[in-house]
Design a protein around this motif. Sequence first.
Motif, PDB file in Angstrom:
ATOM      1  N   ASP A 274       0.829  -1.203   0.000  1.00  0.00           N
ATOM      2  CA  ASP A 274       0.000   0.000   0.000  1.00  0.00           C
ATOM      3  C   ASP A 274       0.861   1.250   0.000  1.00  0.00           C
ATOM      4  O   ASP A 274       0.611   2.207  -0.735  1.00  0.00           O
ATOM      5  N   ASN A 275       1.866   1.265   0.849  1.00  0.00           N
ATOM      6  CA  ASN A 275       2.694   2.453   0.987  1.00  0.00           C
ATOM      7  C   ASN A 275       3.561   2.692  -0.239  1.00  0.00           C
ATOM      8  O   ASN A 275       3.821   3.837  -0.605  1.00  0.00           O
ATOM      9  N   ALA A 276       3.992   1.626  -0.899  1.00  0.00           N
ATOM     10  CA  ALA A 276       4.741   1.799  -2.144  1.00  0.00           C
ATOM     11  C   ALA A 276       3.867   2.452  -3.206  1.00  0.00           C
ATOM     12  O   ALA A 276       4.267   3.434  -3.855  1.00  0.00           O
ATOM     13  N   LEU A 277       2.659   1.936  -3.393  1.00  0.00           N
ATOM     14  CA  LEU A 277       1.788   2.466  -4.436  1.00  0.00           C
ATOM     15  C   LEU A 277       1.289   3.869  -4.100  1.00  0.00           C
ATOM     16  O   LEU A 277       1.148   4.725  -4.990  1.00  0.00           O
ATOM     17  N   LEU A 278       1.026   4.130  -2.825  1.00  0.00           N
ATOM     18  CA  LEU A 278       0.610   5.471  -2.431  1.00  0.00           C
ATOM     19  C   LEU A 278       1.734   6.480  -2.627  1.00  0.00           C
ATOM     20  O   LEU A 278       1.493   7.611  -3.063  1.00  0.00           O
ATOM     21  N   ALA A 279       2.966   6.082  -2.311  1.00  0.00           N
ATOM     22  CA  ALA A 279       4.092   6.982  -2.572  1.00  0.00           C
ATOM     23  C   ALA A 279       4.152   7.343  -4.049  1.00  0.00           C
ATOM     24  O   ALA A 279       4.383   8.505  -4.421  1.00  0.00           O
ATOM     25  N   MET A 280       3.926   6.356  -4.912  1.00  0.00           N
ATOM     26  CA  MET A 280       3.884   6.611  -6.348  1.00  0.00           C
ATOM     27  C   MET A 280       2.824   7.664  -6.687  1.00  0.00           C
ATOM     28  O   MET A 280       3.062   8.588  -7.474  1.00  0.00           O
ATOM     29  N   ALA A 281       1.638   7.509  -6.116  1.00  0.00           N
ATOM     30  CA  ALA A 281       0.550   8.437  -6.426  1.00  0.00           C
ATOM     31  C   ALA A 281       0.877   9.854  -5.960  1.00  0.00           C
ATOM     32  O   ALA A 281       0.609  10.832  -6.679  1.00  0.00           O
ATOM     33  N   TYR A 282       1.441   9.988  -4.765  1.00  0.00           N
ATOM     34  CA  TYR A 282       1.802  11.320  -4.277  1.00  0.00           C
ATOM     35  C   TYR A 282       2.921  11.928  -5.118  1.00  0.00           C
ATOM     36  O   TYR A 282       2.924  13.130  -5.400  1.00  0.00           O
ATOM     37  N   LEU A 283       3.876  11.118  -5.531  1.00  0.00           N
ATOM     38  CA  LEU A 283       4.978  11.628  -6.345  1.00  0.00           C
ATOM     39  C   LEU A 283       4.488  12.113  -7.706  1.00  0.00           C
ATOM     40  O   LEU A 283       4.889  13.180  -8.188  1.00  0.00           O
ATOM     41  N   GLU A 284       3.633  11.334  -8.347  1.00  0.00           N
ATOM     42  CA  GLU A 284       3.138  11.754  -9.652  1.00  0.00           C
ATOM     43  C   GLU A 284       2.268  13.006  -9.525  1.00  0.00           C
ATOM     44  O   GLU A 284       2.286  13.878 -10.404  1.00  0.00           O
ATOM     45  N   THR A 285       1.516  13.111  -8.428  1.00  0.00           N
ATOM     46  CA  THR A 285       0.695  14.299  -8.230  1.00  0.00           C
ATOM     47  C   THR A 285       1.563  15.514  -7.941  1.00  0.00           C
ATOM     48  O   THR A 285       1.227  16.638  -8.326  1.00  0.00           O
ATOM     49  N   ARG A 286       2.693  15.298  -7.295  1.00  0.00           N
ATOM     50  CA  ARG A 286       3.647  16.385  -7.090  1.00  0.00           C
ATOM     51  C   ARG A 286       4.118  16.934  -8.442  1.00  0.00           C
ATOM     52  O   ARG A 286       4.198  18.143  -8.655  1.00  0.00           O
ATOM     53  N   GLN A 287       4.401  16.042  -9.381  1.00  0.00           N
ATOM     54  CA  GLN A 287       4.800  16.488 -10.708  1.00  0.00           C
ATOM     55  C   GLN A 287       3.638  17.146 -11.457  1.00  0.00           C
ATOM     56  O   GLN A 287       3.817  18.175 -12.114  1.00  0.00           O
ATOM     57  N   ALA A 292       4.678  21.148  -3.812  1.00  0.00           N
ATOM     58  CA  ALA A 292       5.719  20.429  -3.092  1.00  0.00           C
ATOM     59  C   ALA A 292       5.178  19.572  -1.961  1.00  0.00           C
ATOM     60  O   ALA A 292       5.804  18.590  -1.560  1.00  0.00           O
ATOM     61  N   VAL A 293       3.997  19.914  -1.436  1.00  0.00           N
ATOM     62  CA  VAL A 293       3.462  19.192  -0.291  1.00  0.00           C
ATOM     63  C   VAL A 293       3.250  17.714  -0.608  1.00  0.00           C
ATOM     64  O   VAL A 293       3.378  16.849   0.266  1.00  0.00           O
ATOM     65  N   TYR A 294       2.942  17.386  -1.853  1.00  0.00           N
ATOM     66  CA  TYR A 294       2.766  15.972  -2.197  1.00  0.00           C
ATOM     67  C   TYR A 294       4.097  15.220  -2.123  1.00  0.00           C
ATOM     68  O   TYR A 294       4.133  14.047  -1.741  1.00  0.00           O
ATOM     69  N   GLY A 295       5.183  15.891  -2.481  1.00  0.00           N
ATOM     70  CA  GLY A 295       6.495  15.291  -2.289  1.00  0.00           C
ATOM     71  C   GLY A 295       6.821  15.099  -0.824  1.00  0.00           C
ATOM     72  O   GLY A 295       7.458  14.121  -0.426  1.00  0.00           O
ATOM     73  N   HIS A 296       6.357  16.028  -0.001  1.00  0.00           N
ATOM     74  CA  HIS A 296       6.518  15.939   1.450  1.00  0.00           C
ATOM     75  C   HIS A 296       5.893  14.654   2.001  1.00  0.00           C
ATOM     76  O   HIS A 296       6.482  13.948   2.822  1.00  0.00           O
ATOM     77  N   VAL A 297       4.692  14.334   1.525  1.00  0.00           N
ATOM     78  CA  VAL A 297       4.026  13.112   1.995  1.00  0.00           C
ATOM     79  C   VAL A 297       4.819  11.880   1.569  1.00  0.00           C
ATOM     80  O   VAL A 297       5.014  10.946   2.361  1.00  0.00           O
ATOM     81  N   ALA A 298       5.288  11.870   0.329  1.00  0.00           N
ATOM     82  CA  ALA A 298       6.085  10.732  -0.129  1.00  0.00           C
ATOM     83  C   ALA A 298       7.339  10.576   0.725  1.00  0.00           C
ATOM     84  O   ALA A 298       7.724   9.452   1.071  1.00  0.00           O
ATOM     85  N   ARG A 299       7.972  11.670   1.079  1.00  0.00           N
ATOM     86  CA  ARG A 299       9.165  11.586   1.932  1.00  0.00           C
ATOM     87  C   ARG A 299       8.836  10.987   3.291  1.00  0.00           C
ATOM     88  O   ARG A 299       9.619  10.224   3.851  1.00  0.00           O
ATOM     89  N   GLU A 300       7.680  11.349   3.833  1.00  0.00           N
ATOM     90  CA  GLU A 300       7.295  10.767   5.120  1.00  0.00           C
ATOM     91  C   GLU A 300       7.089   9.257   4.998  1.00  0.00           C
ATOM     92  O   GLU A 300       7.492   8.492   5.881  1.00  0.00           O
ATOM     93  N   ILE A 301       6.446   8.826   3.926  1.00  0.00           N
ATOM     94  CA  ILE A 301       6.284   7.383   3.708  1.00  0.00           C
ATOM     95  C   ILE A 301       7.649   6.707   3.672  1.00  0.00           C
ATOM     96  O   ILE A 301       7.874   5.664   4.310  1.00  0.00           O
TER      97      ILE A 301
END
Length: 752
Positions: A274-287, A292-301
């Motif tokens: 779950d966390n791998a796929l969610l990190a992907m979703a936050y990273l793509e949304t950051r782009q 930048a906040v979406y990248g922040h969430v991925a970093r926390e994961i």
Amino acid sequence: MPDLRRPNRLIHEKSPYLLQHAYNPVDWYPWGEEAFARARREDKPVFLSIGYSTCHWCHVMARESFNDEEVAALLNDSFIAIKVDREERPDIDQVYMAACQALTGSGGWPLTVFLTPEKRPFYAGTYFPKHSRYGRPGLVELLKLIREKWATHREELEDSGAELIQHVARQFTPTPPGEPGAQVLEKGWQQLRAGFDPLYGGFSEAPKFPSPHQLLFLLRYWKRYDEAGALAMVEKTLQAMYCGGIYDHIGFGFARYSTDRRWLVPHFEKMLYDNALLAMAYLETRQATGKAVYGHVAREIFTWVLRDMTTPEGGFYSALDADSEGEEGRFYLWTPDQVREVLGGKEGEFFCRYFDITAGGNFEGRSIPNLIGRGKALFAAGTSGNESNDTAGDQRHPREQGGRAGGISGGGGCAKGSPEDDRLPGRGPTTLAGFGPATAARLAAAREKLFAAREKRVHPHRDDKILTAWNGLMIAALARGAWVLDEPAYAAAAARAARFILTHLRDAEGRLQARYREGQAAFPAYLDDYAFLTWGLIELYQATFETGYLREALALTRQMQELFRDEGGGYFFTPHGAGELPVRPREVYDGAIPSGNSVAALNLLRLARITGDSRLEEEAAAQVRALAGTVAEYPRGYSFYLCALDFYLGPVTEIVLAGERETEDTRALLRVLRAAYLPSAVLVLRPGGREGEEVTRLIPYTAGQKPVNGKATLYLCRNFACRAPVTTAGELEQWLASAGREAHGAGDTFNE
């Protein structure tokens, strides 16, 4: 003190789940011929129980029934009892879950199935209490009934089993291939839009699952058609999940799912996938958004993964349990008194106000920290080009920080307090949009203290087996994080995990194995193992441009084709020659994780475009067509396939950067590419010298692409036509914007 109970056969297994049942009074067998031979010899039905070590209701059924002498006596006297870890043996789980769904219309874990000695299922369900209650039949009553039916109506049960297994076999038979088109994307979008929750995000009422691959498809749909509603659905869902109790605001990482519509009360287990796929979703949304906040969430994961889920050798553990001390969620819950005890009165009140920790509580008298209703302030605005500076907190590895808390501090959201307090920032050179540094520092310090206090609690059980498939997903996520966030540490972690898998989870013939624990690799790998690890290696290549990862991805793809290809189209879940099951499973549906068939389709498409290999192009097209007939009726259920279809329909952009890896002119061009959302593009770096020659041998079309006038030069080809090369970041930005305007509505656009 030594355990004086007598162990059963499961004591010799490696699976944490099977070992949890090793001291049950039930005479358990692991799955294997020994158990079925005894069933045939003694003419007894088989009681099959499938679960996993971090499953809450599996624990409940174990406490109520499998540790109970009365239940054990019934099972031992009249049945042959078999325990299966679904994470080790997803092939077994697929077959019998399909049977359960056919019989009952639903499924889940624990999965309870009654079989003939020939492995044919004739009755199935999920959780059964010991005695009938809540409208559910009790296990004691059910065992007695089936014992009687086996003695008096044996032929009826066997006929039922034969009919049911034929039904399951038909389910695994693919529909005829189709010729997919953009109308399938449109239908998938319409179905997702119809099921969207406009108040809280997500695509159901309750329980509510993250389903990040649905979000990945919606991002691609937005990109292709400039459909603002698709992007809005993604942002609404990602914001609501992060603000909800499904997210661990103290230690980071997402729980498995929410039991309610608002994402407040999770099923507290945390799964690697779950966390791998969610990190992907936050990273793509950051782009996609530039926020930048979406990248922040991925970093926390990633902070959680590298701190709590990484083995000393570099692989990734599987999951954390929902329970601790026999109680679901106990580890994660707080009362105001507990918070004040750690932080003191003033800071404790401050933290409780922000994170909804109240005397009445929001879960069985205690509180799940959450920021529900505050997402607009946290995610409102703010773009930044330098992700390393626009995140909250020190991003060094926890060992460098001298403690376990590590990572990003704060957590995000806005307050319930007075207007001047209605801010929640990050720490660091810049803050997240709309949040002030003073409040940020207070909340960061408070969170770190609460994390340290929580570390002293009894931790949930960690399932420490290493699964090739799930590691592949996290390798892919970390590598994508390294690319999007320009964070070499993530690439290093992904590379270390890939080396671990490729070193320790291969047999003497070089074939992948599915599971590793305590020095032992076991079980011939499944399609998901090959597909997901290949995905991770492709992402590692795109993040690092190390050709070794591309070579490994190509080698695994060839092996996957040899072992799993169905001559009628698509891929089976199990390799050729795996004959333990009454039918050979095949998965196309993209459920909690994408199917291996969907991921294989996108892998083949990307590898074909990266290498220019026409044979891979043909295989990729055949795979997309092979699944199209199945997908056509309900494309929402095949959202990762829709991601592959989006790539297949194109136009695809091939980008070759001719330059030296670490020079500033190369890095300037890469910075522009990192910030762009380009889901239908592939990127190759061709340096000079011997390394460049190696790239050309692997990717022949790069032979003539070299720096212009000694400057790093970017070549872009699209729709089988190439444009004039560019050498500056400004030219590249203009080029991408122009391509976006030209291609609007036709495919992969570049609107930044």
